[in-house]
Write an enzyme that holds these catalytic residues in place. Structure first.
Site, PDB file in Angstrom:
ATOM      1  N   ARG A  26      38.646  52.326  46.030  1.00  0.00           N
ATOM      2  CA  ARG A  26      38.090  52.161  47.304  1.00  0.00           C
ATOM      3  C   ARG A  26      37.227  50.806  47.279  1.00  0.00           C
ATOM      4  NH1 ARG A  26      33.724  50.082  50.398  1.00  0.00           N
ATOM      5  NH2 ARG A  26      32.290  51.322  48.966  1.00  0.00           N
ATOM      6  N   ASP A  27      36.363  50.619  46.819  1.00  0.00           N
ATOM      7  CA  ASP A  27      35.544  49.278  46.726  1.00  0.00           C
ATOM      8  C   ASP A  27      36.224  48.177  46.110  1.00  0.00           C
ATOM      9  OD1 ASP A  27      33.458  47.957  47.287  1.00  0.00           O
ATOM     10  OD2 ASP A  27      32.319  48.248  45.283  1.00  0.00           O
ATOM     11  N   HIS A 218      24.797  50.051  40.908  1.00  0.00           N
ATOM     12  CA  HIS A 218      25.692  49.358  41.133  1.00  0.00           C
ATOM     13  C   HIS A 218      25.740  47.825  41.053  1.00  0.00           C
ATOM     14  CE1 HIS A 218      29.740  49.595  44.125  1.00  0.00           C
ATOM     15  NE2 HIS A 218      29.312  48.225  44.028  1.00  0.00           N
ATOM     16  N   HIS A 220      27.434  44.007  40.200  1.00  0.00           N
ATOM     17  CA  HIS A 220      28.401  42.915  40.279  1.00  0.00           C
ATOM     18  C   HIS A 220      28.239  41.994  39.282  1.00  0.00           C
ATOM     19  CE1 HIS A 220      30.124  43.764  44.490  1.00  0.00           C
ATOM     20  NE2 HIS A 220      29.764  44.828  43.932  1.00  0.00           N
ATOM     21  N   CYS A 251      33.838  39.047  45.073  1.00  0.00           N
ATOM     22  CA  CYS A 251      32.412  38.981  45.627  1.00  0.00           C
ATOM     23  C   CYS A 251      32.754  38.302  47.078  1.00  0.00           C
ATOM     24  CB  CYS A 251      31.633  38.383  44.709  1.00  0.00           C
ATOM     25  SG  CYS A 251      29.871  38.193  45.625  1.00  0.00           S
ATOM     26  N   ASN A 260      32.906  43.763  41.306  1.00  0.00           N
ATOM     27  CA  ASN A 260      32.493  45.014  40.333  1.00  0.00           C
ATOM     28  C   ASN A 260      32.583  44.523  38.994  1.00  0.00           C
ATOM     29  OD1 ASN A 260      31.871  46.907  42.623  1.00  0.00           O
ATOM     30  ND2 ASN A 260      34.222  46.268  43.014  1.00  0.00           N
TER      31      ASN A 260
END
Length: 311
Positions: A26-27, A218, A220, A251, A260
């Site tokens: 998803r992300d 979470h 990055h 990003c 990520n």
């Protein structure tokens, strides 16, 4: 004095087990410009399920005008081979999205709120308070249907518009999300500017508002700090982390930058620390190689190294 500080740091007790939430389908994929066929998305999720993840973020039920890559979310959810005990998550920002996620069989609903007032105003044209209030109906419906409710606090360490974000701003958003009945809350470094000292401060403060074992990191990797920040969160006692197979997802606020943190890199770190994840690293490497081959790029650093080692 320096030696004493070093000794104290080395004696920090880290969690013995952690949960890794795989967000690549998803992300990660939603940021890809190339249209990805349904069968590729389904195979990727199935590979990740087989690798042993307890939680996989699969879908996003938003307007396809906003996120074209997620237009096939219902079909992906219908096509995957579900494994018992695995939470298959879906982002649902409103009741229309919730109804679609419910119909698709999502086990977990994901909502979000920003810790940055500037980010909230720029992206959804409303205040932080109003943005979270909009999720009240979704949160209530999620709990009424017995589903897991997870929320993300975006821009918890920095904002592309206002710069630094105060620790108390993060705590305020966490409190508001707790009031919605969230089961987990993710503290997200949306633009990848966090460093370990800030991670210590933010995570420790958030833990005063919500149980530490239900908070997730979470991170990055925009500035190459993600693994250092994960270690810092481990020192605080955080036991849940998000990552993306093959480092999928860029990003959007730093052109060309990594988004990520790669799941393979996180698993290699955990393996080296003796922390159990229940996930088969080799299987994740294979999944990363599969999607990277389709996208025409190299996989993660750990993935590439282990693939080369196989010969």
């Amino acid at each position: 004095m320096k030696n004493i500080v070093m000794e104290n740091q080395m004696n920090v007790s880290l969690p013995s087990t952690v949960k890794i939430v795989e967000v690549g389908p998803r992300d990660g994929l939603q940021n890809e410009a190339t249209s990805i066929p349904l069968e590729v998305k389904i195979k990727l999720v199935d590979q990740l399920s087989a690798a042993g993840f307890a939680n996989i973020e699969v879908a996003s039920f938003v307007s396809p005008r906003w996120v074209p890559q997620m237009a096939s979310s219902s079909e992906v959810m219908a096509g995957i081979q579900r494994r018992p005990g695995v939470l298959y998550s879906a982002l649902a920002p409103n009741m229309i999205g919730f109804e679609a996620a419910l119909a698709a069989g999502a086990d977990e609903i994901v909502i979000f709120g920003s810790a940055s007032e500037a980010f909230s105003q720029k992206n959804i044209n409303c205040s932080i308070v109003d943005s979270i209030a909009r999720f009240a109906a979704v949160a209530l419906a999620t709990k009424q249907h017995g589903l897991h409710l997870r929320a993300a606090v975006s821009c918890a360490f920095g904002c592309p518009y206002q710069g630094d974000v105060a620790v108390e701003s993060v705590a305020d958003v966490v409190r508001r999300l707790v009031d919605l009945g969230c089961d987990e809350i993710d503290i997200a470094d949306t633009i990848g500017v966090a460093t370990p000292n800030k991670v210590h401060a933010v995570m420790a403060r958030a833990a005063r508002e919500f149980p530490l074992n239900q908070l997730a990191g979470h991170f990055h990797d925009t500035y190459g700090q993600a693994l250092a920040n994960i270690y810092a969160a481990l020192e605080v006692g955080v036991e849940i982390f998000h990552s993306s197979v093959a480092g999928l997802g860029g990003c959007p606020y730093a052109k060309g930058a990594t988004g990520n943190v790669a799941t393979e890199d996180v698993l290699f770190l955990m393996q080296g620390l003796g922390i159990e994840t229940g996930i088969n690293l080799d299987a994740v490497v294979d999944a990363g190689a599969y999607i990277s081959s389709f996208l025409g790029r190299k996989s993660s650093r750990t993935g590439n190294a282990l693939l080369a080692k196989r010969g």
